[in-house]
Design a protein around this motif. Structure first.
Motif, PDB file in Angstrom:
ATOM      1  N   ALA A   8       0.418  -1.739  -0.205  1.00  0.00           N
ATOM      2  CA  ALA A   8      -0.040   0.036   0.142  1.00  0.00           C
ATOM      3  C   ALA A   8       0.670   0.849  -0.277  1.00  0.00           C
ATOM      4  N   GLU A  11       2.534   1.665  -3.458  1.00  0.00           N
ATOM      5  CA  GLU A  11       1.610   2.084  -4.692  1.00  0.00           C
ATOM      6  C   GLU A  11       1.358   2.959  -4.280  1.00  0.00           C
ATOM      7  N   CYS A  13      -0.649   5.074  -1.219  1.00  0.00           N
ATOM      8  CA  CYS A  13      -1.582   5.480  -0.418  1.00  0.00           C
ATOM      9  C   CYS A  13      -1.014   6.112   0.918  1.00  0.00           C
ATOM     10  N   LYS A  20      -5.673  -0.154  -2.378  1.00  0.00           N
ATOM     11  CA  LYS A  20      -4.471  -0.897  -2.529  1.00  0.00           C
ATOM     12  C   LYS A  20      -5.050  -2.352  -3.530  1.00  0.00           C
ATOM     13  N   THR A  22      -4.141  -6.621  -4.146  1.00  0.00           N
ATOM     14  CA  THR A  22      -2.569  -7.212  -5.200  1.00  0.00           C
ATOM     15  C   THR A  22      -4.427  -8.536  -5.540  1.00  0.00           C
ATOM     16  N   MET A 165      -4.801   1.299  -6.517  1.00  0.00           N
ATOM     17  CA  MET A 165      -3.919   1.248  -7.257  1.00  0.00           C
ATOM     18  C   MET A 165      -3.640  -0.975  -7.336  1.00  0.00           C
ATOM     19  N   ASP A 167      -1.402  -4.242  -8.361  1.00  0.00           N
ATOM     20  CA  ASP A 167      -0.382  -4.215  -8.945  1.00  0.00           C
ATOM     21  C   ASP A 167      -0.933  -6.313  -8.592  1.00  0.00           C
ATOM     22  N   SER A 190      -1.819   1.629 -12.246  1.00  0.00           N
ATOM     23  CA  SER A 190      -0.370   0.396 -11.878  1.00  0.00           C
ATOM     24  C   SER A 190       0.324   1.305 -11.519  1.00  0.00           C
TER      25      SER A 190
END
Length: 251
Positions: A8, A11, A13, A20, A22, A165, A167, A190
């Motif tokens: 997080a 990314e 946050c 975020k 994942t 976000m 990933d 991303s």
């Protein structure tokens, strides 16, 4: 830092309403709710998002049990694909889900349903259903579950999602990413960093050691961001989502 929390931070946050996700075998979703701890009535975990000297940001976290593992099941057990890379083109070729929904409760359902006795199911099959529809339903189940968690977090906190976000391996699937942006009606971003948890830990360490002046300094470093915006017309996506909700809460 813990894995999700470091991700997080890596990314970006850094403010209330940033979150975020994942997308791996399962999926961990964490949303920053800033300086006041928020409790959840919908099965989310209250946690610290990240902390530095003089500041603590809190978060809610929700976990999806089955995400990319559904695609592996299609390949390994059903044999309808030979490579996960095929799924994007197949989903697009289907045109729509044609009323087919795949509920990936192979090990029960996690947040926000918490129904561990639920079994996986495929519903809505007709004679015109084909493997493309099943693949599309499997891919759609990922954004649907994320939407359910984000909506629960928004209800719990009265904080609206600003941007998500992402990933993990599933971010390579353009269909999933665009469907997610359309469903959330928010930007999906991303930073294209495979080791984002390590990056987050490095950022926090750099703040403490003085390598980075402040969080604004870190934000200026994040220039390689791929952003997907919602499509102009999301009516069909929201209609399909209603069908998902009707199916996911059935026993």
């Amino acid at each position: 830092m813990g894995d999700s929390h470091a991700a997080a931070f890596g990314e970006g946050c850094f403010s209330s309403g940033t979150a975020k996700a994942t997308l791996g075998t399962g999926c961990s979703i964490l949303m920053n709710v800033e300086s006041e701890r928020k409790s959840s009535a919908k099965g989310m975990v209250s946690t610290i998002c990240w902390s530095i000297e003089g500041r603590v940001d809190f978060a809610l976290e929700g976990v999806i049990v089955t995400c990319g593992a559904t695609i592996e099941w299609l390949k390994n057990e059903l044999g309808i694909i030979s490579d996960s890379k095929e799924t994007e083109a197949m989903a697009i070729a289907a045109g729509s889900n044609n009323g087919v929904y795949l509920i990936p409760a192979f090990s029960g359902l996690g947040a926000p349903y918490w129904n561990m006795k639920r079994k996986a199911s495929i519903t809505g099959l007709t004679f015109i259903s084909n493997k493309n529809h099943i693949v599309r339903a499997a891919l759609e189940s990922i954004p649907y579950q994320i939407k359910d968690i984000i909506s629960a977090m928004e209800t719990d906190t009265q904080i609206q999602l600003q941007e998500l976000m992402v990933d993990g391996g599933m971010t390579a699937n353009g269909f999933v990413m665009q469907f997610l942006a359309d469903l959330l009606d928010k930007p999906v971003i991303s930073i294209r960093m495979p080791d984002v948890s390590a990056l987050g830990a490095a950022y926090l360490s750099g703040l403490e050691s003085g390598v980075f002046k402040d969080i604004a300094h870190i934000q200026r470093l994040q220039t390689d961001r791929k952003q997907l915006n919602p499509s102009a017309d999301t009516v069909k996506v929201m209609s399909d989502y209603q069908g998902w909700q009707e199916n996911v809460y059935q026993q």
